[in-house]
Write a protein that holds these residues in place. Structure first.
Motif, PDB file in Angstrom:
ATOM      1  N   ARG A  19      -7.283  -7.971  66.792  1.00  0.00           N
ATOM      2  CA  ARG A  19      -8.484  -8.603  66.240  1.00  0.00           C
ATOM      3  C   ARG A  19      -8.213 -10.081  66.035  1.00  0.00           C
ATOM      4  O   ARG A  19      -7.289 -10.448  65.289  1.00  0.00           O
ATOM      5  CB  ARG A  19      -8.904  -7.964  64.919  1.00  0.00           C
ATOM      6  CG  ARG A  19     -10.264  -8.507  64.465  1.00  0.00           C
ATOM      7  CD  ARG A  19     -10.787  -7.839  63.209  1.00  0.00           C
ATOM      8  NE  ARG A  19     -10.214  -8.397  61.992  1.00  0.00           N
ATOM      9  CZ  ARG A  19     -10.811  -8.351  60.800  1.00  0.00           C
ATOM     10  NH1 ARG A  19     -12.000  -7.785  60.684  1.00  0.00           N
ATOM     11  NH2 ARG A  19     -10.212  -8.854  59.744  1.00  0.00           N
ATOM     12  N   LEU A  20      -8.999 -10.889  66.701  1.00  0.00           N
ATOM     13  CA  LEU A  20      -8.911 -12.335  66.542  1.00  0.00           C
ATOM     14  C   LEU A  20      -9.877 -12.786  65.457  1.00  0.00           C
ATOM     15  O   LEU A  20     -10.957 -12.211  65.305  1.00  0.00           O
ATOM     16  CB  LEU A  20      -9.250 -13.045  67.853  1.00  0.00           C
ATOM     17  CG  LEU A  20      -8.463 -12.634  69.096  1.00  0.00           C
ATOM     18  CD1 LEU A  20      -8.876 -13.496  70.281  1.00  0.00           C
ATOM     19  CD2 LEU A  20      -6.980 -12.704  68.864  1.00  0.00           C
ATOM     20  N   THR A  69     -15.712  -6.405  70.684  1.00  0.00           N
ATOM     21  CA  THR A  69     -16.841  -6.513  69.764  1.00  0.00           C
ATOM     22  C   THR A  69     -16.733  -7.812  68.987  1.00  0.00           C
ATOM     23  O   THR A  69     -15.705  -8.069  68.345  1.00  0.00           O
ATOM     24  CB  THR A  69     -16.872  -5.332  68.784  1.00  0.00           C
ATOM     25  OG1 THR A  69     -16.951  -4.104  69.508  1.00  0.00           O
ATOM     26  CG2 THR A  69     -18.087  -5.439  67.861  1.00  0.00           C
ATOM     27  N   ILE A  70     -17.791  -8.610  69.050  1.00  0.00           N
ATOM     28  CA  ILE A  70     -17.842  -9.846  68.278  1.00  0.00           C
ATOM     29  C   ILE A  70     -18.655  -9.591  67.016  1.00  0.00           C
ATOM     30  O   ILE A  70     -19.661  -8.869  67.045  1.00  0.00           O
ATOM     31  CB  ILE A  70     -18.437 -11.003  69.107  1.00  0.00           C
ATOM     32  CG1 ILE A  70     -18.319 -12.332  68.360  1.00  0.00           C
ATOM     33  CG2 ILE A  70     -19.868 -10.710  69.537  1.00  0.00           C
ATOM     34  CD1 ILE A  70     -18.684 -13.548  69.227  1.00  0.00           C
ATOM     35  N   THR A  78     -16.405 -17.096  59.041  1.00  0.00           N
ATOM     36  CA  THR A  78     -15.456 -16.527  60.003  1.00  0.00           C
ATOM     37  C   THR A  78     -16.164 -15.674  61.032  1.00  0.00           C
ATOM     38  O   THR A  78     -17.086 -14.921  60.702  1.00  0.00           O
ATOM     39  CB  THR A  78     -14.391 -15.697  59.263  1.00  0.00           C
ATOM     40  OG1 THR A  78     -13.691 -16.547  58.344  1.00  0.00           O
ATOM     41  CG2 THR A  78     -13.387 -15.103  60.242  1.00  0.00           C
ATOM     42  N   VAL A  79     -15.718 -15.809  62.272  1.00  0.00           N
ATOM     43  CA  VAL A  79     -16.166 -14.953  63.365  1.00  0.00           C
ATOM     44  C   VAL A  79     -14.953 -14.186  63.881  1.00  0.00           C
ATOM     45  O   VAL A  79     -13.828 -14.698  63.868  1.00  0.00           O
ATOM     46  CB  VAL A  79     -16.845 -15.776  64.483  1.00  0.00           C
ATOM     47  CG1 VAL A  79     -15.879 -16.763  65.125  1.00  0.00           C
ATOM     48  CG2 VAL A  79     -17.465 -14.870  65.529  1.00  0.00           C
ATOM     49  N   TYR A  80     -15.189 -12.956  64.300  1.00  0.00           N
ATOM     50  CA  TYR A  80     -14.112 -12.070  64.737  1.00  0.00           C
ATOM     51  C   TYR A  80     -14.336 -11.626  66.177  1.00  0.00           C
ATOM     52  O   TYR A  80     -15.476 -11.573  66.656  1.00  0.00           O
ATOM     53  CB  TYR A  80     -14.057 -10.828  63.848  1.00  0.00           C
ATOM     54  CG  TYR A  80     -13.909 -11.130  62.376  1.00  0.00           C
ATOM     55  CD1 TYR A  80     -15.023 -11.152  61.536  1.00  0.00           C
ATOM     56  CD2 TYR A  80     -12.655 -11.395  61.827  1.00  0.00           C
ATOM     57  CE1 TYR A  80     -14.893 -11.431  60.183  1.00  0.00           C
ATOM     58  CE2 TYR A  80     -12.518 -11.667  60.471  1.00  0.00           C
ATOM     59  CZ  TYR A  80     -13.639 -11.685  59.657  1.00  0.00           C
ATOM     60  OH  TYR A  80     -13.504 -11.962  58.317  1.00  0.00           O
ATOM     61  N   LEU A  81     -13.245 -11.261  66.822  1.00  0.00           N
ATOM     62  CA  LEU A  81     -13.318 -10.613  68.125  1.00  0.00           C
ATOM     63  C   LEU A  81     -12.368  -9.423  68.089  1.00  0.00           C
ATOM     64  O   LEU A  81     -11.148  -9.603  68.112  1.00  0.00           O
ATOM     65  CB  LEU A  81     -12.955 -11.561  69.266  1.00  0.00           C
ATOM     66  CG  LEU A  81     -13.168 -10.992  70.660  1.00  0.00           C
ATOM     67  CD1 LEU A  81     -14.657 -10.763  70.935  1.00  0.00           C
ATOM     68  CD2 LEU A  81     -12.570 -11.903  71.732  1.00  0.00           C
ATOM     69  N   ILE A  93      -5.408 -17.523  76.878  1.00  0.00           N
ATOM     70  CA  ILE A  93      -5.601 -18.210  75.602  1.00  0.00           C
ATOM     71  C   ILE A  93      -7.066 -18.003  75.222  1.00  0.00           C
ATOM     72  O   ILE A  93      -7.958 -18.261  76.043  1.00  0.00           O
ATOM     73  CB  ILE A  93      -5.262 -19.705  75.695  1.00  0.00           C
ATOM     74  CG1 ILE A  93      -3.807 -19.892  76.085  1.00  0.00           C
ATOM     75  CG2 ILE A  93      -5.554 -20.390  74.359  1.00  0.00           C
ATOM     76  CD1 ILE A  93      -3.409 -21.331  76.348  1.00  0.00           C
ATOM     77  N   TYR A  94      -7.293 -17.567  74.004  1.00  0.00           N
ATOM     78  CA  TYR A  94      -8.651 -17.298  73.538  1.00  0.00           C
ATOM     79  C   TYR A  94      -9.092 -18.410  72.585  1.00  0.00           C
ATOM     80  O   TYR A  94      -8.369 -18.760  71.643  1.00  0.00           O
ATOM     81  CB  TYR A  94      -8.711 -15.942  72.831  1.00  0.00           C
ATOM     82  CG  TYR A  94      -8.713 -14.790  73.800  1.00  0.00           C
ATOM     83  CD1 TYR A  94      -7.572 -14.458  74.520  1.00  0.00           C
ATOM     84  CD2 TYR A  94      -9.866 -14.048  74.032  1.00  0.00           C
ATOM     85  CE1 TYR A  94      -7.573 -13.422  75.442  1.00  0.00           C
ATOM     86  CE2 TYR A  94      -9.879 -12.997  74.943  1.00  0.00           C
ATOM     87  CZ  TYR A  94      -8.728 -12.701  75.643  1.00  0.00           C
ATOM     88  OH  TYR A  94      -8.742 -11.670  76.556  1.00  0.00           O
ATOM     89  N   TYR A  95     -10.274 -18.942  72.870  1.00  0.00           N
ATOM     90  CA  TYR A  95     -10.828 -20.044  72.093  1.00  0.00           C
ATOM     91  C   TYR A  95     -12.140 -19.614  71.439  1.00  0.00           C
ATOM     92  O   TYR A  95     -12.971 -18.979  72.092  1.00  0.00           O
ATOM     93  CB  TYR A  95     -11.140 -21.236  73.000  1.00  0.00           C
ATOM     94  CG  TYR A  95      -9.951 -21.822  73.720  1.00  0.00           C
ATOM     95  CD1 TYR A  95      -9.574 -21.350  74.967  1.00  0.00           C
ATOM     96  CD2 TYR A  95      -9.230 -22.871  73.160  1.00  0.00           C
ATOM     97  CE1 TYR A  95      -8.490 -21.891  75.641  1.00  0.00           C
ATOM     98  CE2 TYR A  95      -8.147 -23.433  73.828  1.00  0.00           C
ATOM     99  CZ  TYR A  95      -7.786 -22.929  75.062  1.00  0.00           C
ATOM    100  OH  TYR A  95      -6.719 -23.482  75.728  1.00  0.00           O
ATOM    101  N   CYS A  96     -12.329 -19.998  70.192  1.00  0.00           N
ATOM    102  CA  CYS A  96     -13.662 -19.842  69.617  1.00  0.00           C
ATOM    103  C   CYS A  96     -14.365 -21.193  69.662  1.00  0.00           C
ATOM    104  O   CYS A  96     -13.721 -22.248  69.744  1.00  0.00           O
ATOM    105  CB  CYS A  96     -13.625 -19.284  68.205  1.00  0.00           C
ATOM    106  SG  CYS A  96     -13.070 -20.418  66.934  1.00  0.00           S
ATOM    107  N   ALA A  97     -15.664 -21.143  69.636  1.00  0.00           N
ATOM    108  CA  ALA A  97     -16.463 -22.355  69.737  1.00  0.00           C
ATOM    109  C   ALA A  97     -17.761 -22.177  68.970  1.00  0.00           C
ATOM    110  O   ALA A  97     -18.257 -21.059  68.819  1.00  0.00           O
ATOM    111  CB  ALA A  97     -16.752 -22.680  71.201  1.00  0.00           C
TER     112      ALA A  97
END
Length: 124
Positions: A19-20, A69-70, A78-81, A93-97
């Motif tokens: 979980r990111l 699941t986002i 906070t946002v999760y993945l 590499i995972y980026y949030c935006a």
């Protein structure tokens, strides 16, 4: 200037879950659409998942739909993945935006601010 800080990446075996998390510094986080993108070595940054301001609408790339699941918690900025059934091809590499506006989008050029990224490596 909005600051986004991702965490939760790591090295896992195929089939595992991660979980990111991405926490934003801006108080207007709750009014903006958010997205997760990823970039594998030698490849373009690609869309993975997006969520609208309230969290009741989501969008996924076909390569992750049904496994990722986002979600978001606006009280925590906070946002999760949630990533399940990980495959070696999810290595990136995972980026949030964050984008200006409440709607979701799968277009990279519609996002204004980006985090520094977190590495996800899936071994076979």
């Amino acid at each position: 200037q909005v600051q986004l800080v991702e965490s939760g990446g790591g090295l896992v075996q195929a089939g595992a879950s991660l979980r990111l998390s991405c926490t934003a510094s801006e108080r207007t986080f709750s009014t903006n659409g958010m997205g997760w993108f990823r970039q594998a070595p030698g490849k373009e940054r690609e869309f993975a998942a997006a969520i609208n301001w309230s969290g009741d609408r989501t969008k996924y790339a076909s390569s992750v739909e049904g496994r990722f699941t986002i979600s978001r918690d606006n009280a925590k900025n906070t946002v999760y993945l949630q990533m399940n059934s990980l495959k070696p091809e999810d290595t990136a590499i995972y980026y949030c935006a964050t984008r200006r506006g409440p709607l979701l989008s799968g277009r990279r050029d519609e996002y204004s601010y980006w985090g520094q990224g977190t590495q996800v490596t899936v071994s076979s």
